[in-house]
Scaffold this motif. Structure first.
Motif, PDB file in Angstrom:
ATOM      1  N   GLN A  58       0.529  -0.973  -0.218  1.00 14.77           N
ATOM      2  CA  GLN A  58      -0.137   0.096   0.320  1.00 14.77           C
ATOM      3  C   GLN A  58       0.749   1.236  -0.112  1.00 14.77           C
ATOM      4  OE1 GLN A  58      -3.778   0.419   0.215  1.00 14.77           O
ATOM      5  NE2 GLN A  58      -3.001   2.366  -0.809  1.00 14.77           N
ATOM      6  N   TYR A  59       1.798   1.319   0.405  1.00 13.48           N
ATOM      7  CA  TYR A  59       2.961   2.488   1.063  1.00 13.48           C
ATOM      8  C   TYR A  59       3.253   2.877  -0.845  1.00 13.48           C
ATOM      9  CZ  TYR A  59       6.139   5.452   2.529  1.00 13.48           C
ATOM     10  OH  TYR A  59       7.326   7.151   2.264  1.00 13.48           O
ATOM     11  N   ALA A  60       3.265   1.575  -1.676  1.00 17.12           N
ATOM     12  CA  ALA A  60       4.222   1.816  -2.568  1.00 17.12           C
ATOM     13  C   ALA A  60       2.696   2.516  -3.575  1.00 17.12           C
ATOM     14  CB  ALA A  60       5.196   0.589  -3.637  1.00 17.12           C
ATOM     15  N   ALA A  61       2.072   1.314  -3.560  1.00 16.20           N
ATOM     16  CA  ALA A  61       0.530   2.261  -3.664  1.00 16.20           C
ATOM     17  C   ALA A  61      -0.115   4.010  -4.250  1.00 16.20           C
ATOM     18  CB  ALA A  61      -0.702   1.442  -3.356  1.00 16.20           C
ATOM     19  N   ASN A  62       0.880   4.197  -2.789  1.00 16.80           N
ATOM     20  CA  ASN A  62       0.209   5.632  -2.434  1.00 16.80           C
ATOM     21  C   ASN A  62       1.656   6.990  -3.500  1.00 16.80           C
ATOM     22  OD1 ASN A  62      -2.257   4.759  -0.728  1.00 16.80           O
ATOM     23  ND2 ASN A  62      -0.149   5.671   0.945  1.00 16.80           N
ATOM     24  N   LEU A  63       2.420   6.307  -3.566  1.00 16.66           N
ATOM     25  CA  LEU A  63       3.773   7.092  -4.706  1.00 16.66           C
ATOM     26  C   LEU A  63       3.572   6.708  -6.462  1.00 16.66           C
ATOM     27  CD1 LEU A  63       6.676   6.012  -2.549  1.00 16.66           C
ATOM     28  CD2 LEU A  63       5.046   8.011  -1.868  1.00 16.66           C
ATOM     29  N   VAL A  64       2.541   5.831  -6.598  1.00 12.21           N
ATOM     30  CA  VAL A  64       3.102   5.271  -7.738  1.00 12.21           C
ATOM     31  C   VAL A  64       1.994   6.592  -8.793  1.00 12.21           C
ATOM     32  CG1 VAL A  64       2.991   3.036  -8.057  1.00 12.21           C
ATOM     33  CG2 VAL A  64       1.010   3.996  -8.480  1.00 12.21           C
ATOM     34  N   ALA A  65       3.203   6.616 -10.379  1.00 12.56           N
ATOM     35  CA  ALA A  65       3.105   7.564 -11.729  1.00 12.56           C
ATOM     36  C   ALA A  65       2.429   6.799 -12.156  1.00 12.56           C
ATOM     37  CB  ALA A  65       3.337   8.627 -11.087  1.00 12.56           C
ATOM     38  N   PRO A  66       1.917   7.439 -13.200  1.00 13.36           N
ATOM     39  CA  PRO A  66       2.125   6.533 -15.043  1.00 13.36           C
ATOM     40  C   PRO A  66       3.358   5.927 -15.310  1.00 13.36           C
ATOM     41  CG  PRO A  66       1.043   9.021 -14.972  1.00 13.36           C
ATOM     42  CD  PRO A  66       1.011   8.350 -13.252  1.00 13.36           C
ATOM     43  N   GLY A  67       3.539   5.110 -15.560  1.00 11.32           N
ATOM     44  CA  GLY A  67       4.648   4.194 -16.158  1.00 11.32           C
ATOM     45  C   GLY A  67       5.712   3.507 -14.807  1.00 11.32           C
ATOM     46  N   ARG A  84      -5.764   3.393  -5.962  1.00  2.74           N
ATOM     47  CA  ARG A  84      -5.730   4.755  -6.293  1.00  2.74           C
ATOM     48  C   ARG A  84      -5.721   5.773  -6.887  1.00  2.74           C
ATOM     49  NH1 ARG A  84      -9.098   1.315  -4.343  1.00  2.74           N
ATOM     50  NH2 ARG A  84     -10.294   1.708  -2.890  1.00  2.74           N
ATOM     51  N   ARG A  85      -4.424   5.208  -7.941  1.00  2.00           N
ATOM     52  CA  ARG A  85      -3.316   5.834  -9.022  1.00  2.00           C
ATOM     53  C   ARG A  85      -3.365   5.032  -9.601  1.00  2.00           C
ATOM     54  NH1 ARG A  85       0.089   9.363  -6.969  1.00  2.00           N
ATOM     55  NH2 ARG A  85       0.046  10.749  -4.931  1.00  2.00           N
ATOM     56  N   SER A  86      -4.100   6.568 -11.562  1.00  2.00           N
ATOM     57  CA  SER A  86      -4.232   5.111 -12.841  1.00  2.00           C
ATOM     58  C   SER A  86      -2.794   6.299 -13.369  1.00  2.00           C
ATOM     59  CB  SER A  86      -5.024   6.208 -13.391  1.00  2.00           C
ATOM     60  OG  SER A  86      -6.329   5.628 -13.043  1.00  2.00           O
ATOM     61  N   GLY A  87      -2.067   4.700 -14.109  1.00  2.00           N
ATOM     62  CA  GLY A  87      -1.462   5.106 -15.499  1.00  2.00           C
ATOM     63  C   GLY A  87      -2.446   5.977 -16.574  1.00  2.00           C
ATOM     64  N   SER A  88      -2.055   6.256 -17.330  1.00  2.00           N
ATOM     65  CA  SER A  88      -2.002   7.143 -18.803  1.00  2.00           C
ATOM     66  C   SER A  88      -2.014   6.078 -19.977  1.00  2.00           C
ATOM     67  CB  SER A  88      -1.648   8.713 -18.299  1.00  2.00           C
ATOM     68  OG  SER A  88      -0.408   8.234 -19.051  1.00  2.00           O
ATOM     69  N   ALA A  89      -2.522   6.661 -21.360  1.00  2.00           N
ATOM     70  CA  ALA A  89      -1.995   6.048 -22.739  1.00  2.00           C
ATOM     71  C   ALA A  89      -1.134   6.720 -22.638  1.00  2.00           C
ATOM     72  CB  ALA A  89      -2.966   7.051 -23.829  1.00  2.00           C
ATOM     73  N   ALA A  90      -0.197   8.043 -21.606  1.00  2.00           N
ATOM     74  CA  ALA A  90       0.996   8.325 -22.952  1.00  2.00           C
ATOM     75  C   ALA A  90       1.829   8.003 -22.212  1.00  2.00           C
ATOM     76  CB  ALA A  90       0.098  10.171 -22.886  1.00  2.00           C
ATOM     77  N   GLY A  91       1.551   7.704 -20.815  1.00  2.00           N
ATOM     78  CA  GLY A  91       3.439   7.526 -19.600  1.00  2.00           C
ATOM     79  C   GLY A  91       3.075   6.014 -18.961  1.00  2.00           C
ATOM     80  N   SER A 126      -8.071   3.904 -14.497  1.00  2.74           N
ATOM     81  CA  SER A 126      -6.932   3.311 -15.675  1.00  2.74           C
ATOM     82  C   SER A 126      -5.869   2.943 -15.706  1.00  2.74           C
ATOM     83  CB  SER A 126      -7.470   3.990 -16.160  1.00  2.74           C
ATOM     84  OG  SER A 126      -8.846   5.021 -16.084  1.00  2.74           O
ATOM     85  N   TYR A 127      -5.631   2.160 -17.118  1.00  6.09           N
ATOM     86  CA  TYR A 127      -3.787   1.887 -16.884  1.00  6.09           C
ATOM     87  C   TYR A 127      -3.369   1.152 -15.454  1.00  6.09           C
ATOM     88  CZ  TYR A 127      -4.915   3.924 -21.360  1.00  6.09           C
ATOM     89  OH  TYR A 127      -5.729   3.882 -22.737  1.00  6.09           O
ATOM     90  N   VAL A 128      -3.272   0.414 -15.402  1.00 10.93           N
ATOM     91  CA  VAL A 128      -3.085  -0.558 -14.168  1.00 10.93           C
ATOM     92  C   VAL A 128      -3.593  -2.043 -14.341  1.00 10.93           C
ATOM     93  CG1 VAL A 128      -3.642  -0.984 -11.336  1.00 10.93           C
ATOM     94  CG2 VAL A 128      -4.374   1.155 -12.506  1.00 10.93           C
ATOM     95  N   VAL A 129      -2.398  -2.298 -13.356  1.00 13.98           N
ATOM     96  CA  VAL A 129      -1.768  -4.292 -14.222  1.00 13.98           C
ATOM     97  C   VAL A 129      -1.611  -4.549 -12.772  1.00 13.98           C
ATOM     98  CG1 VAL A 129      -0.112  -5.706 -15.165  1.00 13.98           C
ATOM     99  CG2 VAL A 129      -1.059  -3.561 -16.312  1.00 13.98           C
ATOM    100  N   VAL A 130      -2.263  -5.822 -12.194  1.00 11.31           N
ATOM    101  CA  VAL A 130      -1.876  -6.459 -10.951  1.00 11.31           C
ATOM    102  C   VAL A 130      -1.234  -7.954 -11.803  1.00 11.31           C
ATOM    103  CG1 VAL A 130      -2.914  -7.835  -9.426  1.00 11.31           C
ATOM    104  CG2 VAL A 130      -3.094  -5.365  -9.846  1.00 11.31           C
ATOM    105  N   GLN A 131      -0.369  -8.351 -11.150  1.00 18.92           N
ATOM    106  CA  GLN A 131       0.499  -9.929 -11.569  1.00 18.92           C
ATOM    107  C   GLN A 131       1.296 -10.649 -10.829  1.00 18.92           C
ATOM    108  OE1 GLN A 131       2.520  -8.834 -15.796  1.00 18.92           O
ATOM    109  NE2 GLN A 131       2.449 -10.879 -16.758  1.00 18.92           N
ATOM    110  N   GLY A 132       0.726 -12.099 -11.671  1.00 15.33           N
ATOM    111  CA  GLY A 132       1.868 -13.039 -10.311  1.00 15.33           C
ATOM    112  C   GLY A 132       1.480 -12.552  -8.710  1.00 15.33           C
TER     113      GLY A 132
END
Length: 507
Positions: A58-67, A84-91, A126-132
């Motif tokens: 969760q701590y890391a999830a609060n920091l992420v930005a597109p890419g 509660r943070r999104s990626g983007s088509a551009a990033g 949007s633009y979120v991946v959860v894998q593995g």
């Protein structure tokens, strides 16, 4: 939303418009994106590097930005991860992945859901991946709380849930009011959909879901894939695509649509010991309940109460324009494939096409449901090019209602049972027709169909390919790629030359 417990009505008491399709590709990540690491021995005061990882996802999830990508090391993380943070088509995507060669476990042990909530919870992103990840051990004893393994809600686009193990999500409520879900997608916005969704390569098992389902796509969801998952040993529906439950506040978009359910293996799905069903059977392997413009193809379903169901539980509503093709359904406890509403006061099935499937010895509990069942409010449906190999009951078609004069057309099918053609049973508009030729002559259905041994390669070992000399070879009618698809159940070309085989496999 959840399904009310319901029973299939038993005998005697008892297409084509397709949406846009898309495919899983490589996950993009911006070259400028950051990489964070999380470890069960880390510390959130660290820098989040491989050498100095964070302690909580969760701590890391609060920091992420597109890419950005978060790699999680093996170990157990007792936390609910709210993205509660999104990626983007551009990033690019924001990605949460198990570290290479390691499987981190997100565990609900000791945690309590607050209302309906997920161990991995994605809302309006949007633009979120959860894998593995291993995601499991989330339970409740309260009928007001609903634990979910992976929960996606609101609106958003380009979300991918890949190669996770979701298991032991459960309700211990012993009445019909308990609910739990493995992977749940609720398009709950009236202004925007959840779209371009991929749920692929996951294993979802050993769930105790009460009234709810194992994998659910519900409400305002469009352009989705549920592919190559293994769903098994659960006490309610395996894969469910739903409309008209009020998940979205706008009725016109409250319907999952334009999706693909493909390549999944679904087995050991039964409500026999589910308190929500009072011990009765009624759990589908794959269920389209009010969805539209959906392709159900190349799946294998066995040892479920109901193999595949295309219907709707809401009065005056229908599942529509669904194609179920190149599926294998065997050893269902009740029925192989069923269409139409389960009762006169619910919805039905319209313009659905069931083509090139193999149904083998379903209704092992001898409920009288048969191989292909037609219930209430079924209109404009097609049942073609299917192999239907019945149990010793010899009940091939069970159309036990009289509310639709022509609920489906049937043709170019191959029927077989050890009882022989003269002793098999076709129930049509609630009139029993004993013998294949009698059924043909009286109903004018299946006039180009056959009754003959399909010559399976090894049915005892569940190999339902047919021998070169099988009467199924080259005997089907090519209804066009948009209907029959490109690949058969095993991944071979669906049409070779100008001919197509009957059944799920091409010779």
């Amino acid at each position: 939303m959840t399904h009310s417990p319901r029973k299939i009505v038993l005998r005697g008491g008892c297409a084509m418009m397709l949406g846009a399709l898309f495919f899983v590709g490589d996950v993009r990540a911006s070259a400028a994106g950051k990489t964070y690491y999380v470890s069960a021995t880390g510390n959130n005061a660290n820098a989040g590097t491989l050498a100095l990882p964070f302690r909580n996802i969760q701590y890391a999830a609060n920091l992420v930005a597109p890419g950005d990508t978060v790699y999680v090391r093996g170990g157990t993380y007792k936390e609910q991860v709210k993205i509660r943070r999104s990626g983007s088509a551009a990033g690019g995507y924001v990605s949460f992945r198990g570290y290479s060669g390691e499987v981190p476990a997100i565990s609900g042990a000791g945690l309590s859901p607050n209302g309906q909530s997920g161990l991995v919870d994605i809302a309006n992103q949007s633009y979120v991946v959860v894998q593995g990840f291993d995601i499991g051990g989330f339970t409740t004893a309260s009928s007001s709380n609903v634990p979910v393994g992976v929960f996606i809600s609101g609106a958003g686009s380009n979300i991918q849930i890949l190669n996770n193990h979701v298991h032991n999500i459960s309700t211990t409520v012993t009445t019909a009011s308990g609910n739990a879900l493995g992977v749940a997608v609720y398009g709950s916005s009236g202004t925007a959909s959840i779209n371009n969704l991929v749920i692929s390569g996951n294993e979802v098992d050993h769930l105790t879901t009460g009234q709810s389902e194992s994998v659910t796509v519900n409400g305002n969801v469009q352009n989705f894939q549920v592919t190559n998952n293994k769903v098994h040993d659960n006490n309610n529906i395996g894969i469910d695509v739903i409309g008209f439950e009020g998940t979205s506040p706008v009725a016109g978009v409250d319907q999952a649509r334009d999706g693909v359910i493909s390549g999944n293996l679904v087995y050991n799905i039964t409500s026999a010991k589910n308190p929500a069903y009072g011990g009765s059977l009624g759990a589908d392997g794959i269920y389209v309940d009010g969805g539209t413009r959906i392709v159900v193809e190349r799946n294998t379903v066995h040892h479920a109460d109901i193999g595949i169901e295309l219907a709707c539980e809401h009065k005056s509503k229908v599942t529509s324009y669904v194609t179920a093709r190149s599926n294998v359904v065997y050893a269902s406890y009740m029925v192989g494939v069923t269409i139409g509403g389960y009762a006169a006061n619910v919805g039905g099935t319209d313009h659905c096409t069931i083509v090139n499937n193999t149904l083998y010895q379903n209704d092992t509990n001898s409920t009288g449901s048969g191989e292909f069942q037609i219930q209430y409010h079924a209109t404009n449906n097609i049942f073609d090019n299917n192999i239907v190999s019945a149990t010793a009951q010899g009940l091939f078609v069970n159309s036990f209602t009289v509310n639709s004069v022509a609920p489906s057309t049937l043709n170019n099918n191959l029927y077989f049972s050890s009882v022989g053609a003269a002793n098999g049973t076709w129930l049509w508009n609630n009139v029993e027709r004993d013998g294949f030729t009698t059924f043909q002559s009286v109903t004018k259905n299946d006039l180009a169909s056959k009754f003959a041994n399909p010559q399976f390669v090894n049915a005892a070992a569940f190999n339902f390919r047919v021998a070169a000399a099988s009467p199924a070879v080259g005997a089907g009618v090519n209804l066009g790629t948009s209907v029959v698809g490109i690949l058969d159940n095993g991944g071979a070309s669906r049409v070779i030359g100008t001919k197509i085989d009957i059944g799920a496999y091409e010779q």
